[in-house]
Structures are given as C-alpha cells and as structure tokens.
Design a protein around this motif. Structure first.
Motif, short mmCIF file in Angstrom:
data_model
loop_
_atom_site.label_atom_id
_atom_site.label_comp_id
_atom_site.label_asym_id
_atom_site.label_seq_id
_atom_site.Cartn_x
_atom_site.Cartn_y
_atom_site.Cartn_z
N THR A 240 0.83 -1.21 0.00
CA THR A 240 0.00 0.00 0.00
C THR A 240 0.86 1.25 0.00
O THR A 240 0.57 2.23 -0.72
N VAL A 243 2.16 1.86 -3.45
CA VAL A 243 1.10 2.38 -4.32
C VAL A 243 0.91 3.88 -4.07
O VAL A 243 0.78 4.67 -5.01
N VAL A 246 3.77 5.82 -5.71
CA VAL A 246 3.66 5.84 -7.17
C VAL A 246 2.56 6.78 -7.62
O VAL A 246 2.72 7.55 -8.56
N VAL A 247 1.41 6.75 -6.94
CA VAL A 247 0.30 7.61 -7.31
C VAL A 247 0.67 9.08 -7.12
O VAL A 247 0.41 9.93 -7.98
N GLY A 259 -0.35 11.63 -2.57
CA GLY A 259 -0.72 10.26 -2.90
C GLY A 259 -1.26 9.51 -1.70
O GLY A 259 -2.23 8.75 -1.81
N VAL A 263 -5.20 8.08 -1.65
CA VAL A 263 -5.50 6.65 -1.51
C VAL A 263 -6.19 6.37 -0.18
O VAL A 263 -7.17 5.61 -0.12
N TYR A 292 -7.08 0.27 -5.18
CA TYR A 292 -5.66 0.16 -5.49
C TYR A 292 -5.43 -0.08 -6.97
O TYR A 292 -4.62 0.59 -7.62
N LEU A 296 -4.05 2.91 -9.46
CA LEU A 296 -2.72 2.64 -9.99
C LEU A 296 -2.73 2.58 -11.51
O LEU A 296 -1.86 3.16 -12.18
N THR A 299 -3.29 6.08 -12.96
CA THR A 299 -2.09 6.90 -12.78
C THR A 299 -1.02 6.54 -13.80
O THR A 299 -0.42 7.41 -14.43
N VAL A 300 -0.78 5.25 -13.96
CA VAL A 300 0.25 4.81 -14.90
C VAL A 300 -0.12 5.19 -16.33
O VAL A 300 0.74 5.59 -17.13
#
Length: 338
Positions: A240, A243, A246-247, A259, A263, A292, A296, A299-300
């Motif tokens: 978590t 994640v 990254v977000v 982020g 989340v 999640y 994710l 975002t990617v």
C-alpha cells in the motif's frame, strides 16, 4: 511561480491546523492515518525515486519504531524518549539489513524485502518480550513534558508535526549536494560511479533515512493505538505504501503526501460504502482492492510521473504560455505558435 507555491504551502499549513478542530472522531482517525502513513511514504518516494531501490518491507521499519517506542516507555523511561528512539533504532536496523540486501537490484531486492517482512512477523509472534502473537498491551499515552496527549486531536497535531519534520528533512536532502548526487544515481548508477559518487554508501544512507522516517511514524502510531500485534503489519501494508508513492509521484516529497491522502481517503470512504445495508460481506475488501488497482492503472496510463509532478508540469507550461503571450503583446507581435 514561487509566490504561488508559497501561498499553497501556507494554505495547506492553515488547513492542517484547523481540520482537527472541525472533524468528528471518524474523520480524525483518517486524518491521523494520513499523517502517519505519509511519513513512511515520503521515505519510500526518496528510496525509489532517487536511489532506485524497490522496497516492499517498509512496514518492518514502521513496526520496529512502534515496538521500540512501546518498550522504551514500558521500561519506565519518558514516552518522549521512546518517540525519539523509534527512528534511531529503525535506521540502525536498516543499516544492518541494507548491507547484504542492497547488493540486490530490481525485483530481486523487492522479493528479499518481502522475505525480511515475513521473517520479522514470525520472530515477533514467537517473542514473548514483544507480546508474541497476542500482542503488546498497556502502552502508555504519549507525554510531552507535563502535557499528556490523550485526545484524537492531540495525536493529530503530533502526527502532523512529525510529518512536517520529515518533509523538511527530505526537502533539505533533495536540495543539498548529496541530493544532486542522488538524482544522478537515479539516472544511471554506472554514470554516477564513474563521476566519483560512492553509490553503495549513498544507497545505504537513503535506505536508513527512509527507515528512520518509518520508525518515527511507527512511534506515533504505537502511542496513538496503545496496542501492537504482528497482525497489524501485514505485507499488504508495505505494498500500500508503494502504491501511495507511485500515485503521488516518485521522487516528489509533496507527491508522497498527496498520494497518501488520495489513496487513504478513497479506501476509507469506499470501505464505509461497502458496509452499508444490502451490501454483501465481501464488499469492503473488494472495494479496497478495486481502489488500489483502479487508481494505480489510471495513474500509470494518464499520469505516469504521478499526480503532483504531472500537475506541476502542467502549471509550468501554462505559466510559460502566459508569459509568452504577454511578451508578444508587449513587443507588438503575435506570439510564436506552440
């Protein structure tokens, strides 16, 4: 551009101080969770964004800080001493673990940190001094001198104060000479080494710093909850945190905070939605994992550099375009096409 950033920071600081006064008990719990988790995620953002190391075991250092703070306070020492010892012990553990682990790279390092996490859970569950599988109980309330922190509002301010220290330290690291070396390290370890940068030492240092951030957050968490058990630190907790980093945007301090907030709030309110009448028993967990995955993936696909770096780049392009139009108007010429 800089003045806008200053005003944004001041607005966030003002909101941080006001929100604990207006939130209910459920909102305060989420508020504290955001601050505690963000302190961990800032360290992960530095570790992955600059040192290029993927760690799926940061919850180990979070738990180490929590158990350290609890044991120090239960030994009769001031609880503030336990809170200060938490990041130190977590950083020392990271130095010991990092010496062999950081010889690995990529998914090998990720799998190794997961293995460390699993070993940690087994060791804690079998250690009576740490409460075993039953858990460590009777953790006293945090005391800051003569002031005892006994309310959710108090812990909200403590958690966000710790996060503020973490953010200041992280930003100073990024802006320092070692920070510039870390940016070179993230680009290419070979090029950084050929430039005279001690790659191994820098990677180990960032690993220890990120663990110290997690340990400090774990200390606050221990006093806030008042109880610790191995089941509170599953491997999914570390995933978590990754994640969230990254977000928000790897390598971005403010991205880590954003982020985490995004989340955490989504997971909380979708969990509440899953417990409404008529929902099946598995709805809360399904909604959680769906968040999640969906966040994710989106975002990617659409913000590959993370939410905050992408928004910052959009704002810079907008400012440059406006300045170009203003210069073109002042010269009596149409701006160049973009």
């Amino acid at each position: 551009m800089r003045s806008a950033g200053v005003w944004a920071v001041l607005a966030v600081a003002a909101a941080t101080l006001v929100l604990p006064l207006v939130l209910d008990s459920g909102g305060l719990a989420v508020y504290v969770q955001v601050a505690v988790s963000a302190s961990v995620v800032v360290g992960i953002s530095l570790l992955m964004g600059y040192a290029g190391q993927v760690s799926l075991g940061q919850a180990v250092f979070f738990a180490t800080g929590g158990y350290t703070a609890a044991l120090v306070s239960q030994a009769g020492l001031p609880t503030l001493a336990g809170l200060l010892a938490a990041p130190v012990v977590a950083a020392l553990c990271a130095l010991v673990l990092g010496l062999p682990l950081l010889r690995l790279r990529g998914h090998h390092l990720a799998f190794a940190t997961i293995a460390v996490h699993l070993i940690f859970l087994v060791v804690v569950a079998q250690t009576d001094a740490l409460g075993g599988s039953t858990g460590l109980q009777g953790i006293p309330l945090l005391s800051l001198g003569p002031l005892e922190v006994s309310t959710n509002q108090g812990y909200a301010y403590v958690a966000w104060a710790v996060l503020a220290v973490v953010v200041v330290v992280a930003r100073n690291i990024v802006r320092s000479r070692p920070g510039r070396a870390l940016r070179a390290l993230a680009t290419s370890e070979t090029a950084a080494a050929s430039s005279g940068i001690p790659v191994g030492r820098y990677k180990l240092t960032v690993f220890a710093v990120s663990a110290a951030f997690a340990g400090a957050a774990g200390g606050v968490f221990a006093f806030y909850i008042g109880f610790l058990s191995p089941g509170m630190f599953p491997v999914s907790m570390s995933i978590t945190y990754v994640v969230m980093a990254v977000v928000g945007g790897l390598g971005s301090v403010w991205g880590a905070v954003a982020g985490t907030a995004l989340v955490t709030v989504l997971v909380h309110y979708l969990g509440v939605l899953g417990t409404l009448g008529g929902m099946p028993d598995y709805a809360p967990s399904v909604f959680t994992y769906a968040v999640y995955g969906l966040v994710l993936v989106l975002t990617v696909l659409f913000l590959p550099h993370g939410v905050v770096p992408s928004l910052a780049e959009w704002w810079r392009r907008r400012v440059r375009a406006r300045e170009g139009r203003e210069r073109g108007g002042a010269d009596g010429r149409a701006p160049a096409p973009t």
